[in-house]
Motif scaffolding. Structure first.
Motif, PDB file in Angstrom:
ATOM      1  N   ASP A 581       8.918   1.322   0.077  1.00  0.00           N
ATOM      2  CA  ASP A 581       8.208   1.531   1.335  1.00  0.00           C
ATOM      3  C   ASP A 581       8.563   0.411   2.310  1.00  0.00           C
ATOM      4  O   ASP A 581       8.574  -0.770   1.929  1.00  0.00           O
ATOM      5  CB  ASP A 581       6.696   1.546   1.044  1.00  0.00           C
ATOM      6  CG  ASP A 581       5.897   1.987   2.251  1.00  0.00           C
ATOM      7  OD1 ASP A 581       6.488   2.180   3.336  1.00  0.00           O
ATOM      8  OD2 ASP A 581       4.670   2.151   2.115  1.00  0.00           O
ATOM      9  N   SER A 582       8.830   0.777   3.547  1.00  0.00           N
ATOM     10  CA  SER A 582       9.279  -0.216   4.538  1.00  0.00           C
ATOM     11  C   SER A 582       8.121  -1.031   5.100  1.00  0.00           C
ATOM     12  O   SER A 582       8.326  -2.027   5.749  1.00  0.00           O
ATOM     13  CB  SER A 582       9.954   0.505   5.693  1.00  0.00           C
ATOM     14  OG  SER A 582       9.016   1.374   6.288  1.00  0.00           O
ATOM     15  N   LYS A 583       6.925  -0.591   4.831  1.00  0.00           N
ATOM     16  CA  LYS A 583       5.722  -1.145   5.423  1.00  0.00           C
ATOM     17  C   LYS A 583       5.743  -2.676   5.474  1.00  0.00           C
ATOM     18  O   LYS A 583       6.068  -3.290   4.475  1.00  0.00           O
ATOM     19  CB  LYS A 583       4.591  -0.616   4.547  1.00  0.00           C
ATOM     20  CG  LYS A 583       3.228  -1.024   4.776  1.00  0.00           C
ATOM     21  CD  LYS A 583       2.270  -0.363   3.804  1.00  0.00           C
ATOM     22  CE  LYS A 583       2.101  -1.157   2.520  1.00  0.00           C
ATOM     23  NZ  LYS A 583       0.873  -0.899   1.832  1.00  0.00           N
ATOM     24  N   PRO A 584       5.400  -3.348   6.567  1.00  0.00           N
ATOM     25  CA  PRO A 584       4.913  -2.793   7.843  1.00  0.00           C
ATOM     26  C   PRO A 584       6.043  -2.497   8.839  1.00  0.00           C
ATOM     27  O   PRO A 584       5.791  -2.095   9.956  1.00  0.00           O
ATOM     28  CB  PRO A 584       4.036  -3.925   8.368  1.00  0.00           C
ATOM     29  CG  PRO A 584       4.721  -5.167   7.872  1.00  0.00           C
ATOM     30  CD  PRO A 584       5.354  -4.814   6.549  1.00  0.00           C
ATOM     31  N   ARG A 585       7.277  -2.690   8.416  1.00  0.00           N
ATOM     32  CA  ARG A 585       8.376  -2.473   9.365  1.00  0.00           C
ATOM     33  C   ARG A 585       8.766  -1.007   9.413  1.00  0.00           C
ATOM     34  O   ARG A 585       8.447  -0.254   8.480  1.00  0.00           O
ATOM     35  CB  ARG A 585       9.584  -3.324   8.971  1.00  0.00           C
ATOM     36  CG  ARG A 585       9.343  -4.807   9.288  1.00  0.00           C
ATOM     37  CD  ARG A 585      10.480  -5.652   8.859  1.00  0.00           C
ATOM     38  NE  ARG A 585      10.696  -5.550   7.424  1.00  0.00           N
ATOM     39  CZ  ARG A 585      11.856  -5.759   6.810  1.00  0.00           C
ATOM     40  NH1 ARG A 585      12.898  -6.071   7.508  1.00  0.00           N
ATOM     41  NH2 ARG A 585      11.955  -5.666   5.513  1.00  0.00           N
ATOM     42  N   PRO A 586       9.464  -0.583  10.459  1.00  0.00           N
ATOM     43  CA  PRO A 586       9.884   0.824  10.491  1.00  0.00           C
ATOM     44  C   PRO A 586      10.942   1.097   9.422  1.00  0.00           C
ATOM     45  O   PRO A 586      11.705   0.199   9.052  1.00  0.00           O
ATOM     46  CB  PRO A 586      10.468   1.007  11.902  1.00  0.00           C
ATOM     47  CG  PRO A 586      10.559  -0.345  12.500  1.00  0.00           C
ATOM     48  CD  PRO A 586       9.811  -1.326  11.673  1.00  0.00           C
ATOM     49  N   ALA A 587      10.974   2.299   8.937  1.00  0.00           N
ATOM     50  CA  ALA A 587      11.918   2.658   7.870  1.00  0.00           C
ATOM     51  C   ALA A 587      13.270   3.006   8.470  1.00  0.00           C
ATOM     52  O   ALA A 587      13.361   3.406   9.632  1.00  0.00           O
ATOM     53  CB  ALA A 587      11.373   3.841   7.097  1.00  0.00           C
ATOM     54  N   ASN A 588      14.327   2.837   7.668  1.00  0.00           N
ATOM     55  CA  ASN A 588      15.641   3.269   8.169  1.00  0.00           C
ATOM     56  C   ASN A 588      16.026   4.655   7.640  1.00  0.00           C
ATOM     57  O   ASN A 588      17.071   5.183   7.955  1.00  0.00           O
ATOM     58  CB  ASN A 588      16.734   2.235   7.879  1.00  0.00           C
ATOM     59  CG  ASN A 588      16.713   1.773   6.434  1.00  0.00           C
ATOM     60  OD1 ASN A 588      16.270   2.535   5.563  1.00  0.00           O
ATOM     61  ND2 ASN A 588      17.167   0.557   6.173  1.00  0.00           N
ATOM     62  N   ARG A 619       9.056   5.410   4.822  1.00  0.00           N
ATOM     63  CA  ARG A 619       7.623   5.197   5.019  1.00  0.00           C
ATOM     64  C   ARG A 619       6.893   6.087   4.041  1.00  0.00           C
ATOM     65  O   ARG A 619       6.989   7.308   4.104  1.00  0.00           O
ATOM     66  CB  ARG A 619       7.225   5.578   6.459  1.00  0.00           C
ATOM     67  CG  ARG A 619       7.414   4.481   7.503  1.00  0.00           C
ATOM     68  CD  ARG A 619       6.884   3.133   7.120  1.00  0.00           C
ATOM     69  NE  ARG A 619       5.430   3.056   7.026  1.00  0.00           N
ATOM     70  CZ  ARG A 619       4.640   2.708   8.034  1.00  0.00           C
ATOM     71  NH1 ARG A 619       5.147   2.376   9.188  1.00  0.00           N
ATOM     72  NH2 ARG A 619       3.325   2.667   7.874  1.00  0.00           N
ATOM     73  N   TYR A 620       6.189   5.485   3.110  1.00  0.00           N
ATOM     74  CA  TYR A 620       5.456   6.304   2.143  1.00  0.00           C
ATOM     75  C   TYR A 620       4.230   6.943   2.794  1.00  0.00           C
ATOM     76  O   TYR A 620       3.793   8.012   2.401  1.00  0.00           O
ATOM     77  CB  TYR A 620       4.959   5.447   0.974  1.00  0.00           C
ATOM     78  CG  TYR A 620       6.016   4.989  -0.002  1.00  0.00           C
ATOM     79  CD1 TYR A 620       7.366   5.161   0.232  1.00  0.00           C
ATOM     80  CD2 TYR A 620       5.628   4.375  -1.184  1.00  0.00           C
ATOM     81  CE1 TYR A 620       8.304   4.714  -0.683  1.00  0.00           C
ATOM     82  CE2 TYR A 620       6.555   3.933  -2.100  1.00  0.00           C
ATOM     83  CZ  TYR A 620       7.895   4.099  -1.842  1.00  0.00           C
ATOM     84  OH  TYR A 620       8.821   3.659  -2.755  1.00  0.00           O
ATOM     85  N   GLY A 621       3.661   6.211   3.748  1.00  0.00           N
ATOM     86  CA  GLY A 621       2.458   6.722   4.403  1.00  0.00           C
ATOM     87  C   GLY A 621       1.194   6.216   3.734  1.00  0.00           C
ATOM     88  O   GLY A 621       1.207   5.794   2.580  1.00  0.00           O
ATOM     89  N   ASP A 622       0.106   6.265   4.500  1.00  0.00           N
ATOM     90  CA  ASP A 622      -1.154   5.685   4.012  1.00  0.00           C
ATOM     91  C   ASP A 622      -1.706   6.420   2.803  1.00  0.00           C
ATOM     92  O   ASP A 622      -2.302   5.820   1.919  1.00  0.00           O
ATOM     93  CB  ASP A 622      -2.191   5.690   5.128  1.00  0.00           C
ATOM     94  CG  ASP A 622      -1.762   4.771   6.252  1.00  0.00           C
ATOM     95  OD1 ASP A 622      -0.932   3.868   5.980  1.00  0.00           O
ATOM     96  OD2 ASP A 622      -2.216   4.979   7.387  1.00  0.00           O
ATOM     97  N   ASP A 623      -1.484   7.727   2.752  1.00  0.00           N
ATOM     98  CA  ASP A 623      -2.026   8.520   1.634  1.00  0.00           C
ATOM     99  C   ASP A 623      -1.530   7.993   0.304  1.00  0.00           C
ATOM    100  O   ASP A 623      -2.255   7.952  -0.675  1.00  0.00           O
ATOM    101  CB  ASP A 623      -1.582   9.987   1.762  1.00  0.00           C
ATOM    102  CG  ASP A 623      -2.449  10.707   2.769  1.00  0.00           C
ATOM    103  OD1 ASP A 623      -3.366  10.065   3.310  1.00  0.00           O
ATOM    104  OD2 ASP A 623      -2.178  11.895   3.005  1.00  0.00           O
ATOM    105  N   TYR A 624      -0.266   7.609   0.293  1.00  0.00           N
ATOM    106  CA  TYR A 624       0.327   7.134  -0.956  1.00  0.00           C
ATOM    107  C   TYR A 624      -0.444   5.933  -1.486  1.00  0.00           C
ATOM    108  O   TYR A 624      -0.787   5.860  -2.655  1.00  0.00           O
ATOM    109  CB  TYR A 624       1.794   6.749  -0.717  1.00  0.00           C
ATOM    110  CG  TYR A 624       2.461   6.188  -1.946  1.00  0.00           C
ATOM    111  CD1 TYR A 624       3.088   7.032  -2.838  1.00  0.00           C
ATOM    112  CD2 TYR A 624       2.463   4.826  -2.215  1.00  0.00           C
ATOM    113  CE1 TYR A 624       3.698   6.528  -3.979  1.00  0.00           C
ATOM    114  CE2 TYR A 624       3.064   4.317  -3.342  1.00  0.00           C
ATOM    115  CZ  TYR A 624       3.692   5.168  -4.218  1.00  0.00           C
ATOM    116  OH  TYR A 624       4.281   4.671  -5.337  1.00  0.00           O
ATOM    117  N   TRP A 625      -0.728   5.015  -0.572  1.00  0.00           N
ATOM    118  CA  TRP A 625      -1.359   3.780  -1.023  1.00  0.00           C
ATOM    119  C   TRP A 625      -2.846   3.984  -1.317  1.00  0.00           C
ATOM    120  O   TRP A 625      -3.410   3.330  -2.176  1.00  0.00           O
ATOM    121  CB  TRP A 625      -1.134   2.662   0.005  1.00  0.00           C
ATOM    122  CG  TRP A 625       0.331   2.350   0.100  1.00  0.00           C
ATOM    123  CD1 TRP A 625       1.165   2.634   1.130  1.00  0.00           C
ATOM    124  CD2 TRP A 625       1.141   1.769  -0.920  1.00  0.00           C
ATOM    125  NE1 TRP A 625       2.449   2.249   0.836  1.00  0.00           N
ATOM    126  CE2 TRP A 625       2.466   1.706  -0.426  1.00  0.00           C
ATOM    127  CE3 TRP A 625       0.900   1.282  -2.205  1.00  0.00           C
ATOM    128  CZ2 TRP A 625       3.527   1.194  -1.150  1.00  0.00           C
ATOM    129  CZ3 TRP A 625       1.958   0.765  -2.939  1.00  0.00           C
ATOM    130  CH2 TRP A 625       3.252   0.725  -2.410  1.00  0.00           C
TER     131      TRP A 625
END
Ligand SMILES: C[S@@+](CC[C@H](N)C(=O)[O-])C[C@H]1O[C@@H](n2cnc3c(N)ncnc32)[C@H](O)[C@@H]1O
Length: 634
Positions: A581-588, A619-625
């Motif tokens: 997961d790229s969090k908090p940076r944008p994903a490539n 970006r996995y997204g908030d749901d994942y975490w």
């Protein structure tokens, strides 16, 4: 005789043309019952040729072999798209044509001639029931000459003892379907065609070296208590008392491993047996190389080895050259070698792209016994028995060229692959065939004292269920990898290595915006059923490789109980499973869902140019975490 036909749907007499009479007769041919069934009638144009029926073997993971062919590899058909790949349909068509050319070997001109009549070439596959003849599709009317049948002599009968390691392995091996599109053990298409026993069964290997041969084979001692440096005590080895200190379950493991690899150096045997982690007050910590050496000697017996080798010689002499003098072996005590500097241990595989797979295997072998991704390299208690089947494969060709078998212990590979795979692939390439490496992996969990279950406090019933599953039982899974030109393009471009959060995927060369690679794994049909024990492992290891499709396209979102909506790369997959997961940076990279040949697939697509050496992220997204926080797992 024409009879009037009444269509109940239309509530009218519709005449003979649109109905059919279904009559039931008694033994004297009198009509007992008669039913009128309306039928649909279509006009058929003369040029229409129905596509012959064909069957796939239904794979558990249908998308496993879907290597995406990009335009650098096959630029021939670029002009055929209306625009750049934008829609799933365009993409599917382009892939299909590229595969026809690259994988199926059709000349571009031939494809062109067929398709040029269409302004925009029409979808080659209209539904699940019609469409494209992909390589290895088994036609209902039997394999054509270009699709050779697997010779039946691959079928082998072998004696099995219940509970024996070979029995367990062979149970899995027996029904492995050779079709690269198929990961199903009991694939009915292949079984119907008499291919049940495609993979030669595991049979216990015969030892070829006496204990003293092993001393001579070792390059030098691996440590102070190595069996090589204790050679001076060799005469007393037989009565070595410390061998009685080795617990019975550890001795059992040693005995099983010796059936697979009877000539494995005692140092490697000790590594495997060391992986049995006995905490809970038991004083036995690890087996020494010397203990492994002595136990091997007791189990195998040097006299037996010599006798068997002599018998083999005698048989060969009898068959080939009756006058040839038999070479007599003698039991000799070799002089202890002068200890060299520390022996360089294991060089598993010089074939870099394959090392990635091995790394993944090692991770699998280790995962359940470790608490986190970072520690799993150090704590390991598994043995993976690996079979690699190298197939020479062109369109439809499925004969295995070579089978390599070996053992990977959690954290350490103890196999020395005797064969350079490129050597095998080269002749395939020369014959114009595509080399395919098909890998079957058998993971044998050895966790005889349930230590990791106890350590992690599983409730008793779960513990039993889980222990039954893993303890001395084969967890069987397979990987089918399509490898083209020896190095598959996608593997060449990725490197899996230590990242901030466990392992990560790094670009080996610049990856350009819009480049794609498929996220592959097991396509789960019924999440609730199938994720049962995966959930335990995922929760325990804190690693989740499930990728939900449909509304959510993020790893970890796997709670949609709809057929084929989750790709789980826990046991089957390619390096995309290591995208963090790229969090908090944008994903490539982002994930796109596509329907390819009627099947849902996931593509990882670069959304910007990724420099060589940079990590590929999503970006996995908030749901994942959120999911992970609530106990992890699906
Ligand atoms: C699909 S796997 C990615 C590969 C993983 N790093 C490995 O070593 O196999 C997803 C897991 O990686 C870890 N992970 C990925 N990105 C992370 C991040 N930004 N922060 C913390 N953990 C992360 C989590 O354990 C997560 O369950």
């Amino acid at each position: 005789m024409p009879r009037p036909c009444f269509d109940p749907l239309l509530d009218a007499d519709v005449g003979d043309a649109t109905c059919m009479y279904v009559d039931e007769y008694d033994s004297d041919e009198n009509i007992l019952e008669s039913e009128v069934v309306p039928i649909d009638v279509y006009d058929v144009v003369e040029s229409f040729h129905p596509h012959p029926p064909y069957q796939y073997c239904t794979p558990a993971s249908r998308n496993e072999n879907a290597r995406m062919i990009d335009n650098r590899e096959c630029a021939l058909f670029n002009g055929w798209t209306i625009s750049r790949i934008q829609t799933a349909n365009n993409f599917t068509r382009l892939q299909t044509v590229r595969r026809l050319h690259i994988d199926c070997g059709f000349e571009a001109e031939v494809i062109n001639n067929v398709l040029k009549q269409y302004t925009v070439f029409r979808p080659l596959r209209l539904s699940n029931e019609s469409g494209l003849d992909l390589p290895n599709v088994v036609w209902a009317d039997g394999p054509s000459s270009s699709k050779p049948k697997l010779p039946l002599h691959f079928a082998q009968e072998f004696p099995n003892k219940l509970g024996d390691i070979f029995n367990q392995i062979n149970k899995g091996v027996a029904k492995f379907c050779p079709n690269q599109n198929c990961l199903t053990h009991n694939c009915h298409v292949h079984i119907d065609q008499g291919w049940e026993m495609y993979t030669p069964a595991f049979v216990p290997k015969q030892p070829r070296h006496t204990s003293e041969d092993l001393r001579a084979l070792a390059d030098g001692p691996c440590g102070n208590d190595c069996f090589v440096s204790s050679a001076e005590d060799a005469m007393e080895d037989d009565s070595a008392e410390d061998c009685f200190l080795v617990p019975e379950d550890v001795v059992d493991v040693l005995s099983d491993v010796l059936k697979l690899e009877p000539d494995m150096l005692p140092c490697y045997l000790a590594v495997i047996c060391k992986t049995i982690d006995r905490q809970n007050g038991d004083s036995f910590k690890k087996m020494t190389c010397r203990q492994a050496f002595v136990l091997r000697k007791k189990m195998i017996g040097d006299e037996k080895v010599v006798q068997e080798l002599d018998d083999k010689d005698a048989m060969q002499d009898g068959r080939q050259t009756p006058v040839k003098k038999r070479r007599k072996r003698k039991l000799v005590q070799t002089k202890p070698k002068k200890p060299k500097s520390k022996r360089k241990r294991i060089n598993v595989c010089s074939w870099e792209s394959f090392t990635i797979t091995l790394r993944a295997l090692r991770a699998h072998a280790a995962t359940p016994a470790s608490a986190s991704a970072s520690s799993r390299r150090h704590t390991a208690s598994g043995i993976a028995v690996v079979t690699i089947t190298v197939c020479a494969a062109g369109p439809g060709a499925i004969q295995p060229a070579l089978i390599i078998q070996g053992v990977v212990a959690g954290g350490v590979s103890v196999v020395r692959w005797g064969v350079n795979v490129t050597r095998i692939c080269a002749p395939c390439a020369m014959r114009g065939m595509l080399p395919i490496l098909s890998v079957s992996v058998f993971l044998l969990r050895v966790d005889t004292n349930n230590s990791f279950l106890q350590e992690h406090g599983y409730p008793v019933h779960e513990r039993r269920a889980y222990a039954e599953e893993i303890q001395g039982t084969l967890i069987f899974f397979q990987l089918n990898l399509l490898i083209k030109y020896v190095f598959p393009p996608f593997m060449q471009r990725f490197e899996v290595k230590e990242a901030k959060y466990g392992l990560g995927a790094f670009a080996l060369e610049e990856i350009r915006k819009e480049d794609i690679i498929e996220y592959v794994g097991e396509l789960l049909d019924n999440i609730e059923e199938k994720l049962d024990h995966r959930a335990i492992i995922q929760q325990h290891s804190d690693l989740n490789y499930c990728f939900g499709m449909g509304e959510s396209k993020r790893p970890g979102k796997s709670d949609v109980a709809v057929a084929g909506t989750t790709v789980d790369a826990q046991w089957l997959g390619n390096p995309t499973r290591f995208l963090n997961d790229s969090k908090p940076r944008p994903a490539n990279c982002v994930a796109d869902e596509l329907v390819v040949n009627g099947e849902r697939r996931l593509l990882i697509r670069a959304v910007k140019n990724v420099k060589k050496g940079a990590e590929l992220t999503l970006r996995y997204g908030d749901d994942y975490w959120k999911h992970a926080k609530n106990g992890g797992g699906p």
